[in-house]
Each structure stands twice: as structure tokens, then as C-alpha cells.
Design a protein around this motif. Structure first.
Motif, PDB file in Angstrom:
ATOM      1  N   UNK A 213     -39.602  93.267  59.172  1.00 34.68           N
ATOM      2  CA  UNK A 213     -40.503  93.613  60.276  1.00 34.68           C
ATOM      3  C   UNK A 213     -41.005  92.352  60.963  1.00 34.68           C
ATOM      4  N   UNK A 214     -41.430  92.516  62.198  1.00 38.61           N
ATOM      5  CA  UNK A 214     -41.991  91.388  62.943  1.00 38.61           C
ATOM      6  C   UNK A 214     -43.251  90.864  62.253  1.00 38.61           C
ATOM      7  N   UNK A 215     -44.036  91.758  61.684  1.00 39.43           N
ATOM      8  CA  UNK A 215     -45.268  91.341  61.006  1.00 39.43           C
ATOM      9  C   UNK A 215     -44.962  90.469  59.797  1.00 39.43           C
ATOM     10  N   UNK A 216     -43.946  90.840  59.010  1.00 39.46           N
ATOM     11  CA  UNK A 216     -43.574  90.031  57.841  1.00 39.46           C
ATOM     12  C   UNK A 216     -43.041  88.676  58.305  1.00 39.46           C
ATOM     13  N   UNK A 217     -42.195  88.665  59.317  1.00 41.59           N
ATOM     14  CA  UNK A 217     -41.658  87.408  59.851  1.00 41.59           C
ATOM     15  C   UNK A 217     -42.791  86.522  60.369  1.00 41.59           C
TER      16      UNK A 217
ATOM     17  N   UNK B  80     -39.789  92.640  51.855  1.00 40.21           N
ATOM     18  CA  UNK B  80     -39.128  93.893  52.226  1.00 40.21           C
ATOM     19  C   UNK B  80     -38.180  93.650  53.400  1.00 40.21           C
ATOM     20  N   UNK B  81     -37.018  94.278  53.345  1.00 35.97           N
ATOM     21  CA  UNK B  81     -36.020  94.122  54.401  1.00 35.97           C
ATOM     22  C   UNK B  81     -35.192  95.398  54.475  1.00 35.97           C
ATOM     23  N   UNK B  82     -34.270  95.437  55.425  1.00 26.86           N
ATOM     24  CA  UNK B  82     -33.303  96.533  55.507  1.00 26.86           C
ATOM     25  C   UNK B  82     -31.904  95.931  55.518  1.00 26.86           C
ATOM     26  N   UNK B  83     -30.939  96.673  54.942  1.00 25.65           N
ATOM     27  CA  UNK B  83     -29.567  96.185  54.960  1.00 25.65           C
ATOM     28  C   UNK B  83     -28.870  96.630  56.247  1.00 25.65           C
TER      29      UNK B  83
ATOM     30  N   UNK C  74     -38.591  99.872  57.545  1.00 21.11           N
ATOM     31  CA  UNK C  74     -39.148  99.517  56.245  1.00 21.11           C
ATOM     32  C   UNK C  74     -40.429 100.309  56.089  1.00 21.11           C
ATOM     33  N   UNK C  75     -40.517 101.064  55.008  1.00 13.40           N
ATOM     34  CA  UNK C  75     -41.634 101.983  54.820  1.00 13.40           C
ATOM     35  C   UNK C  75     -42.967 101.271  54.610  1.00 13.40           C
ATOM     36  N   UNK C  76     -43.021 100.327  53.674  1.00  6.86           N
ATOM     37  CA  UNK C  76     -44.312  99.748  53.323  1.00  6.86           C
ATOM     38  C   UNK C  76     -44.214  98.226  53.245  1.00  6.86           C
ATOM     39  N   UNK C  77     -44.943  97.568  54.105  1.00  2.60           N
ATOM     40  CA  UNK C  77     -44.967  96.108  54.097  1.00  2.60           C
ATOM     41  C   UNK C  77     -46.366  95.566  53.809  1.00  2.60           C
ATOM     42  N   UNK C  78     -47.305  96.448  53.546  1.00  2.00           N
ATOM     43  CA  UNK C  78     -48.707  96.032  53.375  1.00  2.00           C
ATOM     44  C   UNK C  78     -48.876  95.022  52.238  1.00  2.00           C
ATOM     45  N   UNK C  79     -48.246  95.266  51.100  1.00  2.00           N
ATOM     46  CA  UNK C  79     -48.403  94.362  49.965  1.00  2.00           C
ATOM     47  C   UNK C  79     -47.798  92.990  50.271  1.00  2.00           C
ATOM     48  N   UNK C  80     -46.626  92.977  50.876  1.00  2.00           N
ATOM     49  CA  UNK C  80     -45.979  91.706  51.222  1.00  2.00           C
ATOM     50  C   UNK C  80     -46.812  90.943  52.244  1.00  2.00           C
ATOM     51  N   UNK C  81     -47.327  91.642  53.244  1.00  2.00           N
ATOM     52  CA  UNK C  81     -48.156  90.988  54.264  1.00  2.00           C
ATOM     53  C   UNK C  81     -49.428  90.405  53.658  1.00  2.00           C
ATOM     54  N   UNK C  82     -50.065  91.169  52.797  1.00  2.00           N
ATOM     55  CA  UNK C  82     -51.296  90.692  52.158  1.00  2.00           C
ATOM     56  C   UNK C  82     -51.016  89.439  51.329  1.00  2.00           C
ATOM     57  N   UNK C  83     -49.907  89.448  50.599  1.00  2.00           N
ATOM     58  CA  UNK C  83     -49.566  88.292  49.775  1.00  2.00           C
ATOM     59  C   UNK C  83     -49.267  87.073  50.640  1.00  2.00           C
ATOM     60  N   UNK C  84     -48.435  87.227  51.658  1.00  2.00           N
ATOM     61  CA  UNK C  84     -48.075  86.103  52.528  1.00  2.00           C
ATOM     62  C   UNK C  84     -49.305  85.494  53.189  1.00  2.00           C
ATOM     63  N   UNK C  85     -50.173  86.338  53.695  1.00  2.00           N
ATOM     64  CA  UNK C  85     -51.380  85.850  54.373  1.00  2.00           C
ATOM     65  C   UNK C  85     -52.340  85.169  53.401  1.00  2.00           C
TER      66      UNK C  85
END
Length: 123
Positions: A14-18, A40-43, A72-83
Motif C-alpha cells: 500500500x501507499x501508506x506502508x511505502x 504486507x504485500x500482494x503477489x 491488502x486487508x490489514x496494514x495497521x500493525x505494519x504501519x504502527x510498527x514502521x512509524x
């Protein structure tokens, strides 16, 4: 969605994760730290997957916009960790320093007798 190219491979996230990944890579470079991430990613068929990568001071990433075959269904955990990691690794902003000067009225006849703790004037 954004395609992240890294070390000769790429993945779609997702753009948010990037957008959260790039400042973290900068902070890792400043702090001379390496870290393993799971993002999280998509193939290519659009199915969700997890990408594992090691990033650090020498990481060179490219983030390119791209249409996605899936979501991608859920990116909240990845975003929280990255930030959170970015905030932890980023040095605080320096305090503003202001140089001030003081001007006093100086009376050359003023004397403080420190032994008696009395103020005496010389005439």
C-alpha cells in the motif's frame, strides 16, 4: 498501491506502508542500524503475502506507483510498527538557542563589602 524495488527484486504494497517505510530506512541509515522487517504485500495474482527484508544504512529503495490486482486487508500493525521505529530512531529536534545580552546600569562608585554583607558607597 506502490511497488518497492529493493536489491534486484520488487514487491507491491500500500501507499501508506511505502510512505512509512522510506523514513524508517533514512532513520536506520542515520543511526547506523540494520533491521529485519515483515511487510504486507500482494503477489502478481493479487493474493496477500508477507515480504521479509533486511534494511539498513546501505539500503536503496525505490517506490513507484502501480495499479494493484488485489488489496491488502490489514496494514495497521505494519504501519504502527514502521512509524514507531522511525520515531524511536529519529533524533529529537535541537532546542532553539537564543543568545541574549544584558545591559545593566553600572555605577563605578557602588561597592559591596562581602565580609560584612552590607552595601557601602564610596564617596
Amino acid at each position: 498501491m506502490r511497488r518497492i524495488s529493493y536489491s534486484g527484486a520488487s514487491f507491491l504494497t500500500t501507499a501508506a506502508v511505502a510512505d512509512a517505510l522510506l523514513p524508517l530506512v533514512i532513520a536506520l541509515g542515520i543511526s547506523q542500524t540494520t533491521e529485519t522487517l515483515e511487510l504486507p504485500a500482494v503477489n502478481s495474482t493479487g493474493k496477500p503475502m508477507t515480504v521479509k527484508l533486511v534494511v539498513g544504512p546501505q539500503s536503496e529503495l525505490i517506490s513507484i506507483p502501480e495499479e494493484s490486482p488485489g488489496e491488502i486487508a490489514d496494514t495497521a500493525a505494519a504501519l504502527a510498527y514502521l512509524r514507531a521505529r522511525t520515531q524511536t530512531l529519529t533524533p529529537p529536534e535541537p532546542f532553539a538557542f537564543y543568545e541574549t545580552g544584558a545591559v545593566t546600569d553600572f555605577d563605578p562608585d557602588f561597592d559591596f563589602d562581602s565580609d560584612r554583607h552590607e552595601i557601602a558607597t564610596t564617596t
